[in-house]
Scaffold this motif. Structure first.
Motif, PDB file in Angstrom:
ATOM      1  N   LEU A   1       0.817  -0.985   0.062  1.00 37.44           N
ATOM      2  CA  LEU A   1       0.015  -0.303   0.193  1.00 37.44           C
ATOM      3  C   LEU A   1       0.921   0.894   0.341  1.00 37.44           C
ATOM      4  O   LEU A   1       0.432   2.631  -0.563  1.00 37.44           O
ATOM      5  CB  LEU A   1      -1.020  -0.034   1.133  1.00 37.44           C
ATOM      6  CG  LEU A   1      -1.597  -1.101   0.824  1.00 37.44           C
ATOM      7  CD1 LEU A   1      -2.716  -0.677   2.449  1.00 37.44           C
ATOM      8  CD2 LEU A   1      -2.679  -1.071  -0.267  1.00 37.44           C
ATOM      9  N   ALA A   2       1.661   1.114   1.331  1.00 37.64           N
ATOM     10  CA  ALA A   2       2.662   2.367   0.884  1.00 37.64           C
ATOM     11  C   ALA A   2       3.742   2.559  -0.330  1.00 37.64           C
ATOM     12  O   ALA A   2       3.684   3.372  -0.769  1.00 37.64           O
ATOM     13  CB  ALA A   2       3.963   2.615   2.068  1.00 37.64           C
ATOM     14  N   LYS A   3       3.518   1.472  -1.618  1.00 34.11           N
ATOM     15  CA  LYS A   3       4.237   1.328  -2.804  1.00 34.11           C
ATOM     16  C   LYS A   3       3.200   2.507  -3.771  1.00 34.11           C
ATOM     17  O   LYS A   3       3.922   3.156  -4.940  1.00 34.11           O
ATOM     18  CB  LYS A   3       4.931   0.371  -3.218  1.00 34.11           C
ATOM     19  CG  LYS A   3       5.634   0.413  -4.643  1.00 34.11           C
ATOM     20  CD  LYS A   3       6.217  -0.736  -4.566  1.00 34.11           C
ATOM     21  CE  LYS A   3       7.190  -0.852  -6.092  1.00 34.11           C
ATOM     22  NZ  LYS A   3       8.190  -2.349  -6.219  1.00 34.11           N
ATOM     23  N   HIS A   4       2.418   1.415  -4.068  1.00 34.92           N
ATOM     24  CA  HIS A   4       1.367   1.899  -4.586  1.00 34.92           C
ATOM     25  C   HIS A   4      -0.171   1.868  -4.469  1.00 34.92           C
ATOM     26  O   HIS A   4      -0.636   2.559  -5.189  1.00 34.92           O
ATOM     27  CB  HIS A   4       0.431   0.161  -5.058  1.00 34.92           C
ATOM     28  CG  HIS A   4       1.657  -1.116  -5.741  1.00 34.92           C
ATOM     29  ND1 HIS A   4       2.296  -0.324  -7.245  1.00 34.92           N
ATOM     30  CD2 HIS A   4       2.391  -1.949  -5.106  1.00 34.92           C
ATOM     31  CE1 HIS A   4       3.106  -1.381  -7.218  1.00 34.92           C
ATOM     32  NE2 HIS A   4       3.462  -2.479  -5.858  1.00 34.92           N
ATOM     33  N   GLY A   5      -0.524   2.700  -3.169  1.00 28.49           N
ATOM     34  CA  GLY A   5      -1.469   3.400  -3.272  1.00 28.49           C
ATOM     35  C   GLY A   5      -2.360   3.316  -1.915  1.00 28.49           C
ATOM     36  O   GLY A   5      -2.594   1.472  -2.968  1.00 28.49           O
ATOM     37  N   THR A   6      -3.660   3.462  -1.304  1.00 33.94           N
ATOM     38  CA  THR A   6      -4.099   3.028  -0.908  1.00 33.94           C
ATOM     39  C   THR A   6      -5.657   3.094  -1.775  1.00 33.94           C
ATOM     40  O   THR A   6      -6.185   4.391  -1.563  1.00 33.94           O
ATOM     41  CB  THR A   6      -4.376   3.430   0.543  1.00 33.94           C
ATOM     42  OG1 THR A   6      -3.425   3.094   1.964  1.00 33.94           O
ATOM     43  CG2 THR A   6      -5.536   1.955   0.775  1.00 33.94           C
ATOM     44  N   PRO A   7      -6.477   2.216  -2.617  1.00 40.62           N
ATOM     45  CA  PRO A   7      -6.990   2.797  -3.099  1.00 40.62           C
ATOM     46  C   PRO A   7      -9.093   3.400  -2.277  1.00 40.62           C
ATOM     47  O   PRO A   7      -8.926   2.676  -0.924  1.00 40.62           O
ATOM     48  CB  PRO A   7      -7.541   1.038  -3.728  1.00 40.62           C
ATOM     49  CG  PRO A   7      -7.534   0.079  -2.371  1.00 40.62           C
ATOM     50  CD  PRO A   7      -6.024   0.429  -2.327  1.00 40.62           C
ATOM     51  N   GLU A   8      -9.533   4.139  -2.448  1.00 40.12           N
ATOM     52  CA  GLU A   8     -10.809   4.660  -1.283  1.00 40.12           C
ATOM     53  C   GLU A   8     -11.650   4.632  -2.012  1.00 40.12           C
ATOM     54  O   GLU A   8     -13.456   4.863  -1.602  1.00 40.12           O
ATOM     55  CB  GLU A   8     -10.227   6.431  -1.919  1.00 40.12           C
ATOM     56  CG  GLU A   8      -8.918   6.301  -1.311  1.00 40.12           C
ATOM     57  CD  GLU A   8      -8.732   6.681   0.051  1.00 40.12           C
ATOM     58  OE1 GLU A   8      -9.933   6.225   0.786  1.00 40.12           O
ATOM     59  OE2 GLU A   8      -7.518   6.534   0.669  1.00 40.12           O
TER      60      GLU A   8
ATOM     61  N   HIS B   1      -5.393  -1.563  -8.796  1.00 41.84           N
ATOM     62  CA  HIS B   1      -4.444  -2.100  -8.830  1.00 41.84           C
ATOM     63  C   HIS B   1      -3.787  -3.810  -9.100  1.00 41.84           C
ATOM     64  O   HIS B   1      -4.374  -4.435  -9.859  1.00 41.84           O
ATOM     65  CB  HIS B   1      -5.033  -2.571  -6.757  1.00 41.84           C
ATOM     66  CG  HIS B   1      -4.424  -1.358  -6.347  1.00 41.84           C
ATOM     67  ND1 HIS B   1      -3.547  -0.330  -5.163  1.00 41.84           N
ATOM     68  CD2 HIS B   1      -4.710   0.181  -6.087  1.00 41.84           C
ATOM     69  CE1 HIS B   1      -3.609   0.792  -5.043  1.00 41.84           C
ATOM     70  NE2 HIS B   1      -4.530   0.988  -6.134  1.00 41.84           N
TER      71      HIS B   1
END
Length: 317
Positions: A172-179, A187
């Motif tokens: 999640l830190a590398k690819h972002g957290t989906p909202e 993803h």
């Protein structure tokens, strides 16, 4: 009594999977077993078994007949046990089917205690992620993780099953957290070939269906588990499988308002409710006492599984 022996021979053949094995179990010759089966079919006017050189298989009529014969034999066994004051004893071979990973993690470790209580029982546990044919393959009971809305079998719910979207903090830190659910499409998603779609519900119960294009193609749930733990992507996993990792923070829930369909549960299924053999009854009762409405694998996960309820409690304080 002669007709009753024909029924017992038929049930033994189905349970053993062959006439020769049934003949050995009953101390009869294969020729006698074959003759009695033919006589039974002639009397009924229908074929019950399809015979090949290697195996036998139940016809459609044979399946229905087998269910009823098993109930008859079980009732006779219970009557005899009652007379001899042995009605509470569980004995014989108990043939069980269970999902592969669940069986390894949450069934096998508890068998020692169960067998210590029922020393006259022999357990035959077969692990498979396929839904076996209980009658056709001679299973006494199966554990199934499913949404059982329509089934010809008898089912008893043993525990709720919570499936959540999760990934490692590193991913999640590398690819972002989906909202949003829509953002999941950007993803790397991880699912088995059997998971053609993810059926999700938000807090209000509104259904959402997503077809994941998995970054790994496999039929193994355990491969997907290792892949999500390695930080390859996001997966829809059960808390019985990844509960410790969620508690420790090795995995984080993604989109906590969304969960797999809440109708999914852990069920015991068996062919008939009437004249349930003691060996099946004690096993189901034991499993129910182990798991229950708040299974041990969900212990400590309430703040993670129910973030909205947790927020309301904090506000009230």
């Amino acid at each position: 009594m002669s007709n009753f022996l024909d029924l017992e021979i038929f049930a033994r053949v189905v349970g053993a999977g062959s006439m020769s094995a049934a003949a050995r179990d009953m101390s009869l010759s294969p020729a006698v077993v074959s003759k009695r089966l033919r006589r039974l079919e002639d009397r009924l006017g229908t074929r019950l078994l399809q015979r090949t050189t290697r195996q036998i298989a139940l016809t459609e009529a044979g399946k229905g007949f087998y269910e009823r014969v098993v109930a008859i034999l079980a009732s006779v066994e219970e009557a005899e046990s009652f007379v001899t004051r042995r009605s509470a004893l569980a004995s014989g071979v108990l043939k069980i089917s269970a999902p592969t990973s669940f069986g390894r993690i949450h069934v096998a470790p508890h068998l020692a205690a169960f067998m210590a209580e029922h020393q006259d029982l022999t357990l035959q546990l077969e692990l498979s992620d396929d839904f076996v044919d209980l009658v056709g393959e001679g299973f006494d009971v199966a554990l199934r993780i499913a949404e059982l809305n329509d089934s010809t079998l008898v089912a008893r719910k043993l525990a709720p099953i919570h499936r959540v979207l999760c990934a490692t903090p590193e991913y999640l830190a590398k690819h972002g957290t989906p909202e949003s659910v829509e953002a999941l499409k950007e993803h790397a998603l991880l699912s088995t070939q059997a998971q053609e779609s993810w059926r999700l519900e938000d807090g209000s119960g509104d259904p959402v269906t997503l077809k994941p294009s998995s970054a790994i193609i496999t039929n193994s749930n355990e491969v997907i588990r290792e892949a999500v733990m390695a930080g390859i992507g996001i997966a829809l996993r059960s808390t019985w499988d990844v509960g410790p990792e969620l508690s420790s923070g090795k995995l984080q829930i993604v989109l906590p308002r969304y969960r797999a369909t809440r109708g999914v549960g852990l069920f015991s299924v068996y062919p008939t409710r009437r004249f349930l053999p003691a060996k099946v009854r004690v096993f189901i009762d034991y499993m129910a006492s182990l798991y229950g409405p708040s299974p041990y694998w969900d212990k400590g996960l309430d703040p993670i599984l129910n973030p909205v309820s947790q927020d309301l409690r904090s506000a009230a304080e």
